[in-house]
Design a protein around this motif. Structure first.
Motif, PDB file in Angstrom:
ATOM      1  N   UNK A  26       0.867  -1.176   0.000  1.00 18.93           N
ATOM      2  CA  UNK A  26       0.000   0.000   0.000  1.00 18.93           C
ATOM      3  C   UNK A  26       0.905   1.228   0.000  1.00 18.93           C
ATOM      4  N   UNK A  27       0.786   2.048  -1.025  1.00 17.99           N
ATOM      5  CA  UNK A  27       1.721   3.139  -1.250  1.00 17.99           C
ATOM      6  C   UNK A  27       1.152   4.455  -0.728  1.00 17.99           C
ATOM      7  N   UNK A  28       1.876   5.090   0.196  1.00 21.32           N
ATOM      8  CA  UNK A  28       1.455   6.404   0.692  1.00 21.32           C
ATOM      9  C   UNK A  28       1.560   7.429  -0.421  1.00 21.32           C
ATOM     10  N   UNK A  29       0.643   8.404  -0.420  1.00 23.02           N
ATOM     11  CA  UNK A  29       0.653   9.425  -1.461  1.00 23.02           C
ATOM     12  C   UNK A  29       1.985  10.158  -1.507  1.00 23.02           C
ATOM     13  N   UNK A  30       2.625  10.311  -0.350  1.00 19.88           N
ATOM     14  CA  UNK A  30       3.903  11.024  -0.307  1.00 19.88           C
ATOM     15  C   UNK A  30       4.973  10.324  -1.136  1.00 19.88           C
ATOM     16  N   UNK A  31       4.838   8.983  -1.338  1.00 23.96           N
ATOM     17  CA  UNK A  31       5.835   8.237  -2.109  1.00 23.96           C
ATOM     18  C   UNK A  31       5.773   8.570  -3.600  1.00 23.96           C
ATOM     19  N   UNK A  32       4.689   9.241  -4.029  1.00 18.14           N
ATOM     20  CA  UNK A  32       4.588   9.617  -5.434  1.00 18.14           C
ATOM     21  C   UNK A  32       5.519  10.766  -5.784  1.00 18.14           C
ATOM     22  N   UNK A  33       6.020  11.461  -4.766  1.00 16.84           N
ATOM     23  CA  UNK A  33       6.926  12.582  -5.016  1.00 16.84           C
ATOM     24  C   UNK A  33       8.209  12.088  -5.683  1.00 16.84           C
ATOM     25  N   UNK A  34       8.481  12.611  -6.864  1.00 17.06           N
ATOM     26  CA  UNK A  34       9.664  12.211  -7.615  1.00 17.06           C
ATOM     27  C   UNK A  34       9.525  10.904  -8.363  1.00 17.06           C
ATOM     28  N   UNK A  35       8.393  10.209  -8.220  1.00 15.57           N
ATOM     29  CA  UNK A  35       8.196   8.922  -8.895  1.00 15.57           C
ATOM     30  C   UNK A  35       7.988   9.132 -10.395  1.00 15.57           C
ATOM     31  N   UNK A  36       8.580   8.268 -11.204  1.00 19.91           N
ATOM     32  CA  UNK A  36       8.332   8.279 -12.649  1.00 19.91           C
ATOM     33  C   UNK A  36       6.904   7.800 -12.896  1.00 19.91           C
ATOM     34  N   UNK A  37       6.144   8.583 -13.638  1.00 23.33           N
ATOM     35  CA  UNK A  37       4.734   8.272 -13.744  1.00 23.33           C
ATOM     36  C   UNK A  37       4.202   8.564 -15.149  1.00 23.33           C
ATOM     37  N   UNK A  38       3.159   7.824 -15.523  1.00 20.16           N
ATOM     38  CA  UNK A  38       2.458   8.013 -16.797  1.00 20.16           C
ATOM     39  C   UNK A  38       1.134   8.693 -16.497  1.00 20.16           C
ATOM     40  N   UNK A  39       0.831   9.767 -17.200  1.00 24.55           N
ATOM     41  CA  UNK A  39      -0.396  10.521 -16.953  1.00 24.55           C
ATOM     42  C   UNK A  39      -1.207  10.672 -18.241  1.00 24.55           C
ATOM     43  N   UNK A  40      -2.496  11.053 -18.116  1.00 24.35           N
ATOM     44  CA  UNK A  40      -3.287  11.379 -19.311  1.00 24.35           C
ATOM     45  C   UNK A  40      -2.679  12.585 -20.033  1.00 24.35           C
ATOM     46  N   UNK A  41      -3.071  12.815 -21.276  1.00 23.26           N
ATOM     47  CA  UNK A  41      -2.489  13.915 -22.052  1.00 23.26           C
ATOM     48  C   UNK A  41      -2.700  15.278 -21.388  1.00 23.26           C
ATOM     49  N   UNK A  42      -1.750  16.164 -21.595  1.00 17.07           N
ATOM     50  CA  UNK A  42      -1.816  17.528 -21.084  1.00 17.07           C
ATOM     51  C   UNK A  42      -3.077  18.226 -21.600  1.00 17.07           C
ATOM     52  N   UNK A  61       5.731  -0.456 -19.127  1.00 19.28           N
ATOM     53  CA  UNK A  61       6.957  -1.267 -19.142  1.00 19.28           C
ATOM     54  C   UNK A  61       8.119  -0.523 -19.805  1.00 19.28           C
ATOM     55  N   UNK A  62       7.872   0.020 -20.995  1.00 20.68           N
ATOM     56  CA  UNK A  62       8.970   0.633 -21.752  1.00 20.68           C
ATOM     57  C   UNK A  62       9.466   1.919 -21.093  1.00 20.68           C
ATOM     58  N   UNK A  63       8.553   2.641 -20.424  1.00 20.82           N
ATOM     59  CA  UNK A  63       8.954   3.884 -19.758  1.00 20.82           C
ATOM     60  C   UNK A  63       9.458   3.642 -18.341  1.00 20.82           C
ATOM     61  N   UNK A  64       9.359   2.391 -17.868  1.00 22.14           N
ATOM     62  CA  UNK A  64       9.722   2.062 -16.477  1.00 22.14           C
ATOM     63  C   UNK A  64       9.073   3.042 -15.512  1.00 22.14           C
ATOM     64  N   UNK A  65       7.773   3.237 -15.702  1.00 22.38           N
ATOM     65  CA  UNK A  65       7.041   4.226 -14.911  1.00 22.38           C
ATOM     66  C   UNK A  65       5.718   3.637 -14.450  1.00 22.38           C
ATOM     67  N   UNK A  66       5.144   4.235 -13.406  1.00 22.56           N
ATOM     68  CA  UNK A  66       3.878   3.775 -12.848  1.00 22.56           C
ATOM     69  C   UNK A  66       2.711   4.553 -13.448  1.00 22.56           C
ATOM     70  N   UNK A  67       1.526   3.979 -13.346  1.00 22.04           N
ATOM     71  CA  UNK A  67       0.319   4.595 -13.884  1.00 22.04           C
ATOM     72  C   UNK A  67      -0.792   4.502 -12.854  1.00 22.04           C
ATOM     73  N   UNK A  68      -1.594   5.540 -12.719  1.00 19.01           N
ATOM     74  CA  UNK A  68      -2.769   5.521 -11.851  1.00 19.01           C
ATOM     75  C   UNK A  68      -3.977   5.132 -12.679  1.00 19.01           C
TER      76      UNK A  68
END
Length: 292
Positions: free
Chosen positions: A177-193, A229-236
Motif C-alpha cells: 500500500x503506497x502512501x501518497x507522499x511516495x509519489x513525489x519524484x516517482x516516474x509516472x504516466x499521466x493522461x495527455x496535457x 513497461x517501456x517507460x519504467x514508470x507507474x500509472x494511476x
C-alpha cells in the motif's frame, strides 16, 4: 444561426457564467462570448445581461433558450430515429473509456443482454471522460459510462465507487500500500496535457504536495501496459484494469489513503430511448450493493 450556437445558448443559461459554460463545452471562454455576441447581432436582441461576475437571461433570452432546448431535443429524436431505421435492428450504443470497459463488458452488458436478448449493444470506445461526454452530446452514444463529475447539461446516474490503484513495472521497491507522499519524484504516466483527467491528477498531486516526474502520456488505449513497461514508470488507473495489468506482468498496489472515484452512467438531459432506460434499470439494480 446553427445548432452549435443553440447549444452555447442553452449551456450559458444553465451555468449563468461564461467561464463555467465554456468549461462544460470544452471550448475557450472568448470563443463562447464571441459566438453569443454574433447570435445576438443576427437576431437583433440581447439574450444575456451582465450581473456581477455572471450573466442573467433576459426576457427575450428566456424564450430563445426554451425554443433552443426544444430544437435540440427534436434534432436528437430525428438522429436517433435515423440511426435505428438505418441499422434495421434494435441497437443500444454505450460510450466507455478503455479503463472502464472491463466493468461494462464483464458485468453490465451480460446482465442487460440476459433480460433483453433482442437488443444489440455496441460499445463506443472513447478517450477518457472528455471523449465519453462528447460522444453522448453528439448523439454517437445513447449512454456513457464514466467517472464524475460531468458537465451540468448531462444527467448522471451514479453506480459505484471504484478504487484508483498504482500500476507499476516489477522490481520497484514499494510496499503493498503506497502512501501518497511516495509519489513525489516517482516516474509516472499521466493522461495527455490539457485533458480533464490530467487536470484532476495535477490537482490531486498539489493537494498532497507531491511532484511526480511525468515521463509519458497515454490516452488510455489498450497499449498502456507497454507504455508502463517501456517507460519504467507507474500509472494511476482503476481497479478494473488490474487483471490486464497482472497478465502483462505488472504489479498493482493500493494507495494510502485509498483514492476512489464515483462511476456513473450519463445521458443527455432529455427523454432517452426505451432501450437506454431499460439499461439504466438493470445497471442500477445490479449496483444496489455498491454504495456511492
Amino acid at each position: 444561426m446553427n445548432l452549435q450556437q443553440l447549444r452555447y445558448v442553452v449551456a450559458t443559461a444553465e451555468h449563468r457564467t461564461m467561464t463555467d459554460a465554456a468549461r462544460s463545452l470544452y471550448i475557450a471562454q472568448p470563443a463562447l462570448s464571441r459566438a453569443i455576441r454574433d447570435l445576438e447581432r443576427e437576431l437583433g436582441m440581447t439574450l444575456f445581461a451582465r450581473s456581477g461576475r455572471g450573466v442573467v437571461v433576459t426576457a427575450q433570452g428566456r424564450r430563445v433558450v426554451k425554443l433552443a432546448k426544444e430544437a435540440l431535443d427534436a434534432v436528437h429524436e430525428i438522429e436517433a430515429l435515423a440511426t435505428h431505421t438505418h441499422s434495421g435492428t434494435s441497437e443500444l450504443r454505450v460510450a466507455s473509456p478503455p479503463s472502464l470497459e472491463p466493468a461494462l463488458a464483464g458485468r453490465l452488458l451480460p446482465a442487460y443482454v440476459s433480460e433483453h436478448p433482442g437488443v444489440r449493444v455496441q460499445i463506443v470506445r472513447c478517450d477518457g471522460r472528455d471523449g465519453v461526454v462528447n460522444a453522448v452530446r453528439e448523439q454517437r452514444a445513447d449512454l456513457g459510462l464514466t467517472d464524475l463529475p460531468v458537465p451540468a447539461d448531462l444527467v448522471s446516474h451514479p453506480l459505484e465507487r471504484q478504487e484508483i490503484v498504482l500500476i507499476s513495472p516489477p522490481g520497484l521497491d514499494l510496499p503493498g500500500s503506497v502512501a501518497m507522499s511516495r509519489l513525489n519524484g516517482m516516474r509516472i504516466v499521466l493522461p495527455p496535457q490539457g485533458s480533464a483527467r490530467r487536470r484532476e491528477f495535477e490537482q490531486l498531486f498539489a493537494t498532497h504536495g507531491v511532484r511526480p516526474v511525468v515521463v509519458a502520456e497515454t490516452d488510455e488505449r489498450g497499449g498502456w501496459p507497454v507504455t508502463v513497461r517501456t517507460a519504467s514508470a507507474s500509472l494511476l488507473g482503476y481497479r478494473t484494469m488490474a487483471d490486464q495489468a497482472l497478465r502483462a506482468g505488472l504489479v498493482v498496489r493500493s494507495l494510502d489513503p485509498p483514492l476512489r472515484r464515483i462511476i456513473a452512467l450519463v445521458h443527455v438531459r432529455k427523454r432517452i430511448p426505451t432501450m437506454a432506460q431499460d439499461f439504466l434499470v438493470v445497471a442500477e439494480s445490479g449496483s444496489a450493493g455498491s454504495p456511492v
